[in-house]
Design a protein around this motif. Structure first.
Motif, PDB file in Angstrom:
ATOM      1  N   GLY A   1       0.783  -1.226   0.000  1.00  0.00           N
ATOM      2  CA  GLY A   1       0.000   0.000   0.000  1.00  0.00           C
ATOM      3  C   GLY A   1       0.816   1.277   0.000  1.00  0.00           C
ATOM      4  O   GLY A   1       0.266   2.374   0.095  1.00  0.00           O
ATOM      5  N   ILE A   2       2.146   1.158  -0.113  1.00  0.00           N
ATOM      6  CA  ILE A   2       2.992   2.345  -0.189  1.00  0.00           C
ATOM      7  C   ILE A   2       3.634   2.410  -1.581  1.00  0.00           C
ATOM      8  O   ILE A   2       3.589   1.457  -2.339  1.00  0.00           O
ATOM      9  CB  ILE A   2       4.105   2.336   0.884  1.00  0.00           C
ATOM     10  CG1 ILE A   2       5.123   1.222   0.581  1.00  0.00           C
ATOM     11  CG2 ILE A   2       3.510   2.165   2.281  1.00  0.00           C
ATOM     12  CD1 ILE A   2       6.383   1.319   1.400  1.00  0.00           C
ATOM     13  N   SER A   3       4.220   3.533  -1.889  1.00  0.00           N
ATOM     14  CA  SER A   3       4.888   3.675  -3.178  1.00  0.00           C
ATOM     15  C   SER A   3       6.216   2.930  -3.171  1.00  0.00           C
ATOM     16  O   SER A   3       6.961   2.973  -2.184  1.00  0.00           O
ATOM     17  CB  SER A   3       5.127   5.157  -3.475  1.00  0.00           C
ATOM     18  OG  SER A   3       5.942   5.313  -4.616  1.00  0.00           O
ATOM     19  N   ALA A   4       6.524   2.264  -4.284  1.00  0.00           N
ATOM     20  CA  ALA A   4       7.811   1.575  -4.384  1.00  0.00           C
ATOM     21  C   ALA A   4       8.966   2.553  -4.320  1.00  0.00           C
ATOM     22  O   ALA A   4      10.085   2.187  -3.953  1.00  0.00           O
ATOM     23  CB  ALA A   4       7.866   0.784  -5.688  1.00  0.00           C
ATOM     24  N   SER A   5       8.704   3.825  -4.669  1.00  0.00           N
ATOM     25  CA  SER A   5       9.759   4.842  -4.651  1.00  0.00           C
ATOM     26  C   SER A   5       9.970   5.449  -3.270  1.00  0.00           C
ATOM     27  O   SER A   5      10.893   6.250  -3.086  1.00  0.00           O
ATOM     28  CB  SER A   5       9.426   5.953  -5.656  1.00  0.00           C
ATOM     29  OG  SER A   5       8.217   6.606  -5.298  1.00  0.00           O
ATOM     30  N   ASP A   6       9.128   5.089  -2.304  1.00  0.00           N
ATOM     31  CA  ASP A   6       9.331   5.569  -0.932  1.00  0.00           C
ATOM     32  C   ASP A   6      10.734   5.167  -0.493  1.00  0.00           C
ATOM     33  O   ASP A   6      11.165   4.033  -0.697  1.00  0.00           O
ATOM     34  CB  ASP A   6       8.286   4.948  -0.005  1.00  0.00           C
ATOM     35  CG  ASP A   6       8.303   5.557   1.396  1.00  0.00           C
ATOM     36  OD1 ASP A   6       9.341   5.440   2.090  1.00  0.00           O
ATOM     37  OD2 ASP A   6       7.288   6.130   1.796  1.00  0.00           O
ATOM     38  N   GLU A   7      11.445   6.083   0.102  1.00  0.00           N
ATOM     39  CA  GLU A   7      12.848   5.803   0.466  1.00  0.00           C
ATOM     40  C   GLU A   7      12.991   4.677   1.466  1.00  0.00           C
ATOM     41  O   GLU A   7      14.070   4.093   1.607  1.00  0.00           O
ATOM     42  CB  GLU A   7      13.507   7.074   1.017  1.00  0.00           C
ATOM     43  CG  GLU A   7      12.912   7.591   2.308  1.00  0.00           C
ATOM     44  CD  GLU A   7      13.628   8.822   2.849  1.00  0.00           C
ATOM     45  OE1 GLU A   7      13.346   9.218   3.989  1.00  0.00           O
ATOM     46  OE2 GLU A   7      14.472   9.367   2.121  1.00  0.00           O
ATOM     47  N   ASN A   8      11.894   4.325   2.149  1.00  0.00           N
ATOM     48  CA  ASN A   8      11.937   3.231   3.120  1.00  0.00           C
ATOM     49  C   ASN A   8      11.219   1.979   2.650  1.00  0.00           C
ATOM     50  O   ASN A   8      10.969   1.068   3.443  1.00  0.00           O
ATOM     51  CB  ASN A   8      11.339   3.701   4.455  1.00  0.00           C
ATOM     52  CG  ASN A   8      12.281   4.629   5.196  1.00  0.00           C
ATOM     53  OD1 ASN A   8      13.438   4.291   5.432  1.00  0.00           O
ATOM     54  ND2 ASN A   8      11.795   5.802   5.536  1.00  0.00           N
ATOM     55  N   SER A   9      10.894   1.908   1.372  1.00  0.00           N
ATOM     56  CA  SER A   9      10.308   0.673   0.855  1.00  0.00           C
ATOM     57  C   SER A   9      11.387  -0.395   0.742  1.00  0.00           C
ATOM     58  O   SER A   9      12.587  -0.092   0.640  1.00  0.00           O
ATOM     59  CB  SER A   9       9.667   0.914  -0.516  1.00  0.00           C
ATOM     60  OG  SER A   9      10.665   1.143  -1.493  1.00  0.00           O
ATOM     61  N   CYS A  10      10.972  -1.631   0.739  1.00  0.00           N
ATOM     62  CA  CYS A  10      11.924  -2.722   0.531  1.00  0.00           C
ATOM     63  C   CYS A  10      12.535  -2.614  -0.865  1.00  0.00           C
ATOM     64  O   CYS A  10      13.712  -2.932  -1.063  1.00  0.00           O
ATOM     65  CB  CYS A  10      11.235  -4.070   0.709  1.00  0.00           C
ATOM     66  SG  CYS A  10      10.596  -4.368   2.369  1.00  0.00           S
ATOM     67  N   GLU A  11      11.729  -2.159  -1.821  1.00  0.00           N
ATOM     68  CA  GLU A  11      12.209  -2.022  -3.196  1.00  0.00           C
ATOM     69  C   GLU A  11      13.381  -1.056  -3.286  1.00  0.00           C
ATOM     70  O   GLU A  11      14.402  -1.351  -3.921  1.00  0.00           O
ATOM     71  CB  GLU A  11      11.074  -1.553  -4.106  1.00  0.00           C
ATOM     72  CG  GLU A  11      11.437  -1.480  -5.577  1.00  0.00           C
ATOM     73  CD  GLU A  11      11.731  -2.836  -6.183  1.00  0.00           C
ATOM     74  OE1 GLU A  11      12.438  -2.872  -7.213  1.00  0.00           O
ATOM     75  OE2 GLU A  11      11.262  -3.861  -5.650  1.00  0.00           O
ATOM     76  N   THR A  12      13.247   0.105  -2.639  1.00  0.00           N
ATOM     77  CA  THR A  12      14.327   1.088  -2.661  1.00  0.00           C
ATOM     78  C   THR A  12      15.591   0.522  -2.025  1.00  0.00           C
ATOM     79  O   THR A  12      16.703   0.704  -2.541  1.00  0.00           O
ATOM     80  CB  THR A  12      13.893   2.367  -1.923  1.00  0.00           C
ATOM     81  OG1 THR A  12      12.795   2.969  -2.627  1.00  0.00           O
ATOM     82  CG2 THR A  12      15.026   3.373  -1.831  1.00  0.00           C
ATOM     83  N   PHE A  13      15.439  -0.172  -0.906  1.00  0.00           N
ATOM     84  CA  PHE A  13      16.574  -0.786  -0.223  1.00  0.00           C
ATOM     85  C   PHE A  13      17.299  -1.750  -1.157  1.00  0.00           C
ATOM     86  O   PHE A  13      18.532  -1.701  -1.298  1.00  0.00           O
ATOM     87  CB  PHE A  13      16.084  -1.521   1.026  1.00  0.00           C
ATOM     88  CG  PHE A  13      17.167  -2.206   1.812  1.00  0.00           C
ATOM     89  CD1 PHE A  13      17.706  -1.620   2.940  1.00  0.00           C
ATOM     90  CD2 PHE A  13      17.649  -3.463   1.439  1.00  0.00           C
ATOM     91  CE1 PHE A  13      18.713  -2.255   3.672  1.00  0.00           C
ATOM     92  CE2 PHE A  13      18.639  -4.107   2.162  1.00  0.00           C
ATOM     93  CZ  PHE A  13      19.170  -3.499   3.278  1.00  0.00           C
ATOM     94  N   ILE A  14      16.548  -2.619  -1.799  1.00  0.00           N
ATOM     95  CA  ILE A  14      17.153  -3.655  -2.649  1.00  0.00           C
ATOM     96  C   ILE A  14      17.809  -3.041  -3.884  1.00  0.00           C
ATOM     97  O   ILE A  14      18.883  -3.482  -4.303  1.00  0.00           O
ATOM     98  CB  ILE A  14      16.101  -4.713  -3.015  1.00  0.00           C
ATOM     99  CG1 ILE A  14      15.745  -5.527  -1.763  1.00  0.00           C
ATOM    100  CG2 ILE A  14      16.611  -5.644  -4.118  1.00  0.00           C
ATOM    101  CD1 ILE A  14      14.575  -6.465  -1.942  1.00  0.00           C
TER     102      ILE A  14
END
Length: 236
Positions: A71-84
């Motif tokens: 439910g959050i944006s993948a571009s959020d700096e704290n998303s798992c996507e950004t981390f990976i």
């Protein structure tokens, strides 16, 4: 489960990354499941350094994301996507055709789980699954409860998970989790569990009793024949 007590975070990260690199040198065509957070961060830094000197080790490596805040944006700096993207895909030069990832805001979370499950069937099994341990004993978003889901699923996030440091500065808080299930994890050929961080004494003690209980999802790792648990002395 093999228990390895480490003098500090650096030794824990080094031992784990050395094990992964040894496997890649034997066979660089692997699928590795990656967790996010502080626990595996040192491992990923070591792998990034190894890539600088031996990039060929990572040319056939495929990566699958363990879980994602829903439910959050993948571009959020704290998303798992950004981390990976920052810690793994960029440094190891993993292109999109070698990356399997939950979308963070799918039109249908349930259908997204079916899609990832099909990707695992197509590209699996997972060779190495890298896990951290939550303060409540969760792995991925397999949360404590009366029962655990076997395959990719939409997870109701526990209060403990919602207090995770990654959610602290999110503009929008996650409303659910997307995660591989316990069977997905246990069907991996090899599992590494990294334990570091404060206030984990109780969950470590419970894990080491070897009692398998859905209230402690990580306890199910005792059922697997090839698990190494690295414990940072600062977590004890």
């Amino acid at each position: 489960m093999k228990i390895k007590y480490c003098s500090d975070y650096e030794e824990m990260s080094q031992l784990c990354s050395d094990s992964i690199l040894t496997d890649l040198k034997k066979n660089n065509k692997q699928l590795i499941c990656v967790a996010t957070g502080n626990s595996p961060n040192g491992v990923y830094e070591n792998l990034a350094n190894a890539h600088k000197s031996e990039p060929s080790l990572f040319e056939k490596l495929k990566v699958i994301k363990l879980d994602e805040w829903g439910g959050i944006s993948a571009s959020d700096e704290n998303s798992c996507e950004t981390f990976i993207q920052k810690k793994i895909l960029g440094p190891l030069q993993i292109l999109s055709d070698r990356y399997i990832s939950f979308e963070s805001k799918p039109a249908s979370p349930e259908e997204e789980c079916v899609r990832i499950q099909n990707e695992i069937k197509r590209h699996g099994p997972i060779d190495t699954c890298i896990l951290g341990l939550g303060k409540n004993g969760h792995i991925g978003f397999n949360e404590p409860g009366k029962a655990l889901a076997p395959y990719c699923h939409v997870a109701k996030l526990s209060k403990e998970s919602l207090r995770h440091e990654m959610t602290a500065t999110m503009q929008k808080k996650p409303s659910y989790g997307l995660t591989l299930g316990m069977a997905n994890i246990l069907q991996s050929k090899k599992i590494v569990l990294l334990i570091t961080g404060a206030n984990k004494n109780s969950v470590i003690e419970n894990l080491l009793t070897k009692t398998i209980n859905p209230d402690l999802p990580a306890s199910f790792l005792w059922l697997h024949q090839n698990v190494t648990c690295y414990i940072d002395s600062n977590a004890i």
